[in-house]
Motif scaffolding. Structure first.
Motif, PDB file in Angstrom:
ATOM      1  N   GLN A   1       0.838  -1.186   0.000  1.00 10.45           N
ATOM      2  CA  GLN A   1       0.000   0.000   0.000  1.00 10.45           C
ATOM      3  C   GLN A   1       0.879   1.244   0.000  1.00 10.45           C
ATOM      4  O   GLN A   1       2.025   1.213   0.450  1.00 10.45           O
ATOM      5  N   PHE A   2       0.332   2.348  -0.491  1.00  9.77           N
ATOM      6  CA  PHE A   2       1.026   3.631  -0.492  1.00  9.77           C
ATOM      7  C   PHE A   2       1.482   3.986   0.923  1.00  9.77           C
ATOM      8  O   PHE A   2       2.605   4.440   1.122  1.00  9.77           O
ATOM      9  N   SER A   3       0.611   3.778   1.889  1.00 10.29           N
ATOM     10  CA  SER A   3       0.953   4.113   3.279  1.00 10.29           C
ATOM     11  C   SER A   3       2.125   3.273   3.793  1.00 10.29           C
ATOM     12  O   SER A   3       2.948   3.761   4.575  1.00 10.29           O
ATOM     13  N   GLU A   4       2.244   2.048   3.328  1.00 13.05           N
ATOM     14  CA  GLU A   4       3.367   1.196   3.737  1.00 13.05           C
ATOM     15  C   GLU A   4       4.689   1.737   3.202  1.00 13.05           C
ATOM     16  O   GLU A   4       5.720   1.650   3.886  1.00 13.05           O
ATOM     17  N   LEU A   5       4.671   2.291   1.985  1.00 15.68           N
ATOM     18  CA  LEU A   5       5.887   2.879   1.436  1.00 15.68           C
ATOM     19  C   LEU A   5       6.321   4.075   2.277  1.00 15.68           C
ATOM     20  O   LEU A   5       7.495   4.225   2.599  1.00 15.68           O
ATOM     21  N   PHE A   6       5.373   4.914   2.657  1.00 15.31           N
ATOM     22  CA  PHE A   6       5.710   6.065   3.496  1.00 15.31           C
ATOM     23  C   PHE A   6       6.281   5.605   4.832  1.00 15.31           C
ATOM     24  O   PHE A   6       7.267   6.168   5.312  1.00 15.31           O
ATOM     25  N   ALA A   7       5.708   4.571   5.413  1.00 12.73           N
ATOM     26  CA  ALA A   7       6.250   4.029   6.662  1.00 12.73           C
ATOM     27  C   ALA A   7       7.658   3.479   6.437  1.00 12.73           C
ATOM     28  O   ALA A   7       8.554   3.694   7.258  1.00 12.73           O
ATOM     29  N   GLN A   8       7.866   2.792   5.328  1.00  8.83           N
ATOM     30  CA  GLN A   8       9.180   2.243   4.999  1.00  8.83           C
ATOM     31  C   GLN A   8      10.217   3.359   4.840  1.00  8.83           C
ATOM     32  O   GLN A   8      11.384   3.186   5.186  1.00  8.83           O
ATOM     33  N   LEU A   9       9.772   4.500   4.345  1.00  2.00           N
ATOM     34  CA  LEU A   9      10.645   5.657   4.172  1.00  2.00           C
ATOM     35  C   LEU A   9      10.849   6.435   5.477  1.00  2.00           C
ATOM     36  O   LEU A   9      11.593   7.409   5.510  1.00  2.00           O
ATOM     37  N   GLY A  10      10.163   6.024   6.533  1.00  2.00           N
ATOM     38  CA  GLY A  10      10.282   6.703   7.817  1.00  2.00           C
ATOM     39  C   GLY A  10       9.470   7.981   7.893  1.00  2.00           C
ATOM     40  O   GLY A  10       9.753   8.868   8.699  1.00  2.00           O
ATOM     41  N   LEU A  11       8.443   8.075   7.048  1.00  2.00           N
ATOM     42  CA  LEU A  11       7.575   9.253   7.009  1.00  2.00           C
ATOM     43  C   LEU A  11       6.227   8.927   7.627  1.00  2.00           C
ATOM     44  O   LEU A  11       5.814   7.760   7.628  1.00  2.00           O
ATOM     45  N   PRO A  12       5.514   9.943   8.128  1.00  3.04           N
ATOM     46  CA  PRO A  12       4.157   9.688   8.599  1.00  3.04           C
ATOM     47  C   PRO A  12       3.336   9.054   7.482  1.00  3.04           C
ATOM     48  O   PRO A  12       3.431   9.476   6.325  1.00  3.04           O
ATOM     49  N   SER A  13       2.545   8.051   7.829  1.00  4.24           N
ATOM     50  CA  SER A  13       1.888   7.267   6.785  1.00  4.24           C
ATOM     51  C   SER A  13       0.363   7.334   6.815  1.00  4.24           C
ATOM     52  O   SER A  13      -0.297   6.559   6.135  1.00  4.24           O
ATOM     53  N   ASP A  14      -0.180   8.282   7.574  1.00  8.62           N
ATOM     54  CA  ASP A  14      -1.637   8.454   7.533  1.00  8.62           C
ATOM     55  C   ASP A  14      -2.005   9.260   6.291  1.00  8.62           C
ATOM     56  O   ASP A  14      -1.158   9.932   5.685  1.00  8.62           O
ATOM     57  N   GLU A  15      -3.254   9.181   5.892  1.00  6.21           N
ATOM     58  CA  GLU A  15      -3.690   9.791   4.637  1.00  6.21           C
ATOM     59  C   GLU A  15      -3.427  11.295   4.606  1.00  6.21           C
ATOM     60  O   GLU A  15      -2.944  11.821   3.596  1.00  6.21           O
ATOM     61  N   ALA A  16      -3.696  11.998   5.682  1.00  4.40           N
ATOM     62  CA  ALA A  16      -3.496  13.453   5.705  1.00  4.40           C
ATOM     63  C   ALA A  16      -2.018  13.802   5.539  1.00  4.40           C
ATOM     64  O   ALA A  16      -1.671  14.746   4.821  1.00  4.40           O
ATOM     65  N   SER A  17      -1.147  13.043   6.175  1.00  6.77           N
ATOM     66  CA  SER A  17       0.292  13.309   6.068  1.00  6.77           C
ATOM     67  C   SER A  17       0.798  13.023   4.658  1.00  6.77           C
ATOM     68  O   SER A  17       1.642  13.765   4.133  1.00  6.77           O
ATOM     69  N   ILE A  18       0.300  11.948   4.052  1.00  2.00           N
ATOM     70  CA  ILE A  18       0.706  11.613   2.681  1.00  2.00           C
ATOM     71  C   ILE A  18       0.271  12.719   1.731  1.00  2.00           C
ATOM     72  O   ILE A  18       1.051  13.186   0.899  1.00  2.00           O
ATOM     73  N   ARG A  19      -0.969  13.153   1.867  1.00  2.00           N
ATOM     74  CA  ARG A  19      -1.460  14.249   1.010  1.00  2.00           C
ATOM     75  C   ARG A  19      -0.648  15.524   1.235  1.00  2.00           C
ATOM     76  O   ARG A  19      -0.319  16.233   0.288  1.00  2.00           O
ATOM     77  N   GLY A  20      -0.321  15.798   2.482  1.00  2.00           N
ATOM     78  CA  GLY A  20       0.481  16.974   2.791  1.00  2.00           C
ATOM     79  C   GLY A  20       1.867  16.898   2.184  1.00  2.00           C
ATOM     80  O   GLY A  20       2.375  17.889   1.641  1.00  2.00           O
ATOM     81  N   PHE A  21       2.486  15.728   2.267  1.00  2.00           N
ATOM     82  CA  PHE A  21       3.820  15.540   1.690  1.00  2.00           C
ATOM     83  C   PHE A  21       3.789  15.771   0.188  1.00  2.00           C
ATOM     84  O   PHE A  21       4.610  16.511  -0.361  1.00  2.00           O
ATOM     85  N   ILE A  22       2.839  15.162  -0.478  1.00  2.00           N
ATOM     86  CA  ILE A  22       2.728  15.306  -1.930  1.00  2.00           C
ATOM     87  C   ILE A  22       2.402  16.758  -2.280  1.00  2.00           C
ATOM     88  O   ILE A  22       2.988  17.323  -3.207  1.00  2.00           O
ATOM     89  N   GLY A  23       1.505  17.383  -1.531  1.00  2.00           N
ATOM     90  CA  GLY A  23       1.155  18.777  -1.778  1.00  2.00           C
ATOM     91  C   GLY A  23       2.337  19.716  -1.609  1.00  2.00           C
ATOM     92  O   GLY A  23       2.482  20.698  -2.336  1.00  2.00           O
ATOM     93  N   THR A  24       3.205  19.408  -0.669  1.00  2.59           N
ATOM     94  CA  THR A  24       4.385  20.233  -0.415  1.00  2.59           C
ATOM     95  C   THR A  24       5.447  20.066  -1.489  1.00  2.59           C
ATOM     96  O   THR A  24       6.100  21.036  -1.874  1.00  2.59           O
ATOM     97  N   HIS A  25       5.625  18.857  -1.980  1.00  2.00           N
ATOM     98  CA  HIS A  25       6.756  18.555  -2.860  1.00  2.00           C
ATOM     99  C   HIS A  25       6.420  18.435  -4.343  1.00  2.00           C
ATOM    100  O   HIS A  25       7.335  18.335  -5.165  1.00  2.00           O
ATOM    101  N   ALA A  26       5.145  18.431  -4.686  1.00  2.00           N
ATOM    102  CA  ALA A  26       4.755  18.340  -6.100  1.00  2.00           C
ATOM    103  C   ALA A  26       4.564  19.743  -6.663  1.00  2.00           C
ATOM    104  O   ALA A  26       4.248  20.669  -5.921  1.00  2.00           O
TER     105      ALA A  26
END
Length: 79
Positions: free
Chosen positions: A7-32
């Motif tokens: 899952q997408f959230s598992e990749l974020f966890a593997q990367l050591g990043l917060p893996s909840d939906e809001a954090s993933i959206r925030g990360f992508i929003g910040t870096h895209a």
């Protein structure tokens, strides 16, 4: 050989990043959007360990490759 689907959230966890939906959206929003001439693993916001993980997973076409490709696509889209 059996494939593993991550899952997408598992990749974020593997990367050591917060893996909840809001954090993933925030990360992508910040870096895209990531410029077309920048490879995913070469983006300036990764730590060396994160960049190595992403690079290795894509080069080896490993279990994580599909979800790494999804992250790459998500970071290429304008927010």
């Amino acid at each position: 050989m059996e494939s593993t689907f991550h899952q997408f959230s598992e990749l974020f966890a593997q990367l050591g990043l917060p893996s909840d939906e809001a954090s993933i959206r925030g990360f992508i929003g910040t870096h895209a959007p990531l410029p077309d001439d920048t490879e995913l693993a070469e983006a300036p916001f990764w730590t060396p360990a994160q960049a190595t993980l992403l690079r290795d997973e894509l080069l080896d076409d490993a279990d994580w490759a599909e979800v790494v490709d999804q992250l790459n696509l998500a970071l290429r889209q304008p927010t």
